[in-house]
Write a protein that holds these residues in place. Structure first.
Motif, mmCIF file in Angstrom:
data_model
loop_
_atom_site.group_PDB
_atom_site.id
_atom_site.type_symbol
_atom_site.label_atom_id
_atom_site.label_comp_id
_atom_site.label_asym_id
_atom_site.label_seq_id
_atom_site.Cartn_x
_atom_site.Cartn_y
_atom_site.Cartn_z
ATOM 1 N N ARG A 14 7.120 5.161 -6.416
ATOM 2 C CA ARG A 14 7.991 3.833 -5.570
ATOM 3 C C ARG A 14 8.658 4.207 -5.109
ATOM 4 O O ARG A 14 10.644 4.354 -5.978
ATOM 5 C CB ARG A 14 8.192 2.276 -6.502
ATOM 6 N N ILE A 15 9.108 5.597 -4.363
ATOM 7 C CA ILE A 15 10.208 6.480 -4.083
ATOM 8 C C ILE A 15 11.078 5.775 -2.869
ATOM 9 O O ILE A 15 10.124 4.897 -2.206
ATOM 10 C CB ILE A 15 9.508 7.892 -3.486
ATOM 11 N N VAL A 16 11.967 5.925 -2.637
ATOM 12 C CA VAL A 16 12.817 5.339 -1.802
ATOM 13 C C VAL A 16 14.059 6.826 -0.990
ATOM 14 O O VAL A 16 14.417 6.726 -1.629
ATOM 15 C CB VAL A 16 13.631 3.996 -1.862
ATOM 16 N N VAL A 17 13.449 6.764 0.275
ATOM 17 C CA VAL A 17 13.857 7.583 1.056
ATOM 18 C C VAL A 17 15.019 6.826 1.868
ATOM 19 O O VAL A 17 14.523 6.203 2.792
ATOM 20 C CB VAL A 17 13.408 8.170 1.826
ATOM 21 N N ALA A 18 16.609 7.339 2.197
ATOM 22 C CA ALA A 18 16.863 7.082 2.857
ATOM 23 C C ALA A 18 17.033 7.514 4.356
ATOM 24 O O ALA A 18 17.905 8.311 4.178
ATOM 25 C CB ALA A 18 18.959 6.901 2.345
ATOM 26 N N VAL A 19 17.005 7.079 5.335
ATOM 27 C CA VAL A 19 17.064 7.854 6.552
ATOM 28 C C VAL A 19 18.036 7.524 7.181
ATOM 29 O O VAL A 19 18.746 6.613 8.067
ATOM 30 C CB VAL A 19 15.093 8.454 7.570
ATOM 31 N N GLY A 75 28.258 1.946 0.198
ATOM 32 C CA GLY A 75 27.304 1.340 1.309
ATOM 33 C C GLY A 75 26.104 1.553 1.151
ATOM 34 O O GLY A 75 26.002 2.285 0.988
ATOM 35 N N GLY A 76 25.878 0.905 2.586
ATOM 36 C CA GLY A 76 24.095 1.690 2.360
ATOM 37 C C GLY A 76 23.270 1.058 1.554
ATOM 38 O O GLY A 76 23.590 -0.292 1.013
ATOM 39 N N PRO A 77 21.546 1.033 1.957
ATOM 40 C CA PRO A 77 20.431 0.182 1.692
ATOM 41 C C PRO A 77 20.662 0.580 -0.348
ATOM 42 O O PRO A 77 20.617 -0.057 -0.818
ATOM 43 C CB PRO A 77 19.214 0.781 1.804
ATOM 44 N N GLU A 78 22.051 1.292 -0.969
ATOM 45 C CA GLU A 78 21.917 1.347 -2.012
ATOM 46 C C GLU A 78 22.182 0.152 -3.214
ATOM 47 O O GLU A 78 22.364 0.109 -4.552
ATOM 48 C CB GLU A 78 22.823 2.454 -2.751
ATOM 49 N N MET A 79 23.379 -0.460 -2.180
ATOM 50 C CA MET A 79 23.584 -1.732 -3.372
ATOM 51 C C MET A 79 22.333 -2.681 -3.228
ATOM 52 O O MET A 79 22.778 -3.652 -4.153
ATOM 53 C CB MET A 79 23.903 -2.632 -1.921
ATOM 54 N N VAL A 80 21.677 -2.568 -2.820
ATOM 55 C CA VAL A 80 20.091 -3.124 -3.459
ATOM 56 C C VAL A 80 18.764 -2.897 -4.246
ATOM 57 O O VAL A 80 18.377 -3.370 -5.160
ATOM 58 C CB VAL A 80 19.828 -4.109 -1.604
ATOM 59 N N VAL A 81 18.490 -1.584 -3.237
ATOM 60 C CA VAL A 81 17.785 -0.778 -4.204
ATOM 61 C C VAL A 81 17.966 0.692 -4.349
ATOM 62 O O VAL A 81 19.001 1.615 -3.637
ATOM 63 C CB VAL A 81 16.343 -1.056 -2.829
ATOM 64 N N PRO A 82 17.629 1.338 -5.630
ATOM 65 C CA PRO A 82 17.919 2.579 -5.730
ATOM 66 C C PRO A 82 17.337 3.558 -4.379
ATOM 67 O O PRO A 82 15.989 3.308 -4.589
ATOM 68 C CB PRO A 82 17.373 2.696 -6.834
ATOM 69 N N ILE A 83 18.129 4.531 -4.383
ATOM 70 C CA ILE A 83 17.685 5.716 -3.749
ATOM 71 C C ILE A 83 16.962 6.847 -4.743
ATOM 72 O O ILE A 83 18.147 7.198 -4.647
ATOM 73 C CB ILE A 83 19.051 5.734 -2.711
ATOM 74 N N HIS A 119 0.923 -1.318 0.143
ATOM 75 C CA HIS A 119 0.128 -0.136 -0.238
ATOM 76 C C HIS A 119 0.475 0.896 0.713
ATOM 77 O O HIS A 119 0.050 2.106 0.072
ATOM 78 C CB HIS A 119 -0.424 -0.003 1.289
ATOM 79 N N ALA A 120 2.319 1.349 -0.037
ATOM 80 C CA ALA A 120 3.070 2.165 0.420
ATOM 81 C C ALA A 120 3.630 2.658 -1.154
ATOM 82 O O ALA A 120 3.804 1.821 -2.178
ATOM 83 C CB ALA A 120 4.298 1.422 0.682
ATOM 84 N N ASP A 121 3.552 4.535 -1.265
ATOM 85 C CA ASP A 121 3.778 5.262 -1.943
ATOM 86 C C ASP A 121 5.669 4.855 -2.001
ATOM 87 O O ASP A 121 6.507 5.287 -2.762
ATOM 88 C CB ASP A 121 3.712 6.226 -2.211
ATOM 89 N N ALA A 122 5.437 5.605 -0.733
ATOM 90 C CA ALA A 122 7.574 5.392 -0.008
ATOM 91 C C ALA A 122 7.568 4.655 0.816
ATOM 92 O O ALA A 122 7.284 4.336 1.395
ATOM 93 C CB ALA A 122 7.246 7.210 0.181
ATOM 94 N N LEU A 123 9.613 4.474 0.693
ATOM 95 C CA LEU A 123 9.958 3.600 1.062
ATOM 96 C C LEU A 123 10.854 4.454 2.217
ATOM 97 O O LEU A 123 11.877 4.933 1.713
ATOM 98 C CB LEU A 123 10.165 2.943 0.617
ATOM 99 N N PHE A 124 10.772 4.348 3.641
ATOM 100 C CA PHE A 124 11.743 4.803 4.468
ATOM 101 C C PHE A 124 12.489 3.596 4.662
ATOM 102 O O PHE A 124 12.097 3.109 5.329
ATOM 103 C CB PHE A 124 11.099 5.390 5.647
ATOM 104 N N ILE A 125 13.468 3.916 4.590
ATOM 105 C CA ILE A 125 14.668 3.370 5.234
ATOM 106 C C ILE A 125 15.971 4.212 5.967
ATOM 107 O O ILE A 125 16.277 4.520 5.831
ATOM 108 C CB ILE A 125 16.025 2.816 4.181
#
Length: 275
Positions: A77-82, A113-121, A47-53
């Motif tokens: 499908r917005i990805v935010v690195a917090v 490094g960080g989640p950008e290794m798996v998903v686009p930020i 149900h999410a528009d954005a993903l906070f990581i």
């Protein structure tokens, strides 16, 4: 990135220390009231528009994060690195516990490094941890509120030596230290491994003071060794003693390395002054 009237958010902890998670929860509290901006945290990524990581992405969380991202609707499908860890791996960037496929892994001068290794930020909100106001600022960018409510300011850093002539110009000044800036940055980075993140500034400042006194003598190596030994006799914390001796050895290693490199470059590329 398309502007949204409202955004539903799903939060994933990818191995953080919970500092950033607490700030995210703080933003959701009635004091900051994130929902007044049209932001709602949902319990299901479908149900999410954005993903906070938050967090630097541990090996255990790699597959879970990837499946969470794939479960989201394809748009927006917005990805935010917090937090700093989610942005670059933070202080854990070269830990064996992290999932990091970057070829630069393990090098002290480069962060990767960080989640950008798996998903686009799509958006980075740095900070250790970021304040609720900074997280709100990032959300305001997502919703396009920032352009309506905030006035942009632009500043120009001038080259060293030039004076500011306009209101939006800032003079660039290199801190005046008794050792070269390259030495200081390297010692500061390496010292984190020995004494930690918070105590390194005070210990490094004490060491630089000793270096400044040592170079007033004809034999700075012996003088610095005597000064560090005297520091040992006064200091009670064994961690600081180890760090100070480490700094002494590392400083002379850098000194010899850079001086020999400089001499080799001068021989290879002689500079002629004048015509």
């Amino acid at each position: 990135m398309a502007k949204l009237k409202s955004v539903w958010v799903y939060h994933v902890d990818a191995g953080s220390c919970n500092g950033c998670d607490i700030e995210v929860l703080d933003v959701l509290s009635p004091y900051y009231d994130l929902e007044r901006l049209g932001v709602k945290v949902v319990p299901n990524p479908r149900h999410a528009d954005a993903l906070f990581i938050t967090g630097p992405l541990t090996r255990q969380m790699r597959i879970a994060l990837k499946k969470t991202y794939e479960a989201m609707p394809p748009k927006p499908r917005i990805v935010v690195a917090v937090g700093t860890c989610a942005c670059s791996g933070g202080i854990f960037y070269n830990s064996y516990a992290l999932y990091n496929t970057s070829p630069q892994r393990g090098r002290d001068r480069l962060r990767s490094g960080g989640p950008e290794m798996v998903v686009p930020i799509d958006m980075y909100i740095p900070g250790c941890p970021p304040s609720p106001e900074e997280i709100l600022y990032g959300v305001a960018q997502l919703l396009g509120i920032k352009e309506k409510k905030m006035k942009g300011e632009y500043w120009y850093a001038l080259p060293p030596g030039e004076k500011a002539g306009k209101e939006d110009e800032v003079e660039f000044k290199i801190p005046d230290r008794p050792i070269p800036l390259r030495y200081w940055l390297t010692l500061r980075e390496e010292l984190r491994r020995v004494i930690g993140y918070y105590d390194r500034e005070a210990v490094l400042n004490d060491f630089i003071t000793l270096v400044e006194k040592a170079f007033e003598d004809e034999n700075p190596r012996e003088k610095l060794h005597d000064l560090v030994t005297g520091y040992f006799l006064k200091e009670k914390d064994s961690r600081v003693k180890v760090a100070m001796r480490f700094l002494e050895n590392e400083f002379w290693r850098l000194y010899d390395e850079y001086h020999s490199l400089g001499e080799a470059l001068r021989k290879k590329y002689p500079v002629t002054v004048g015509v």
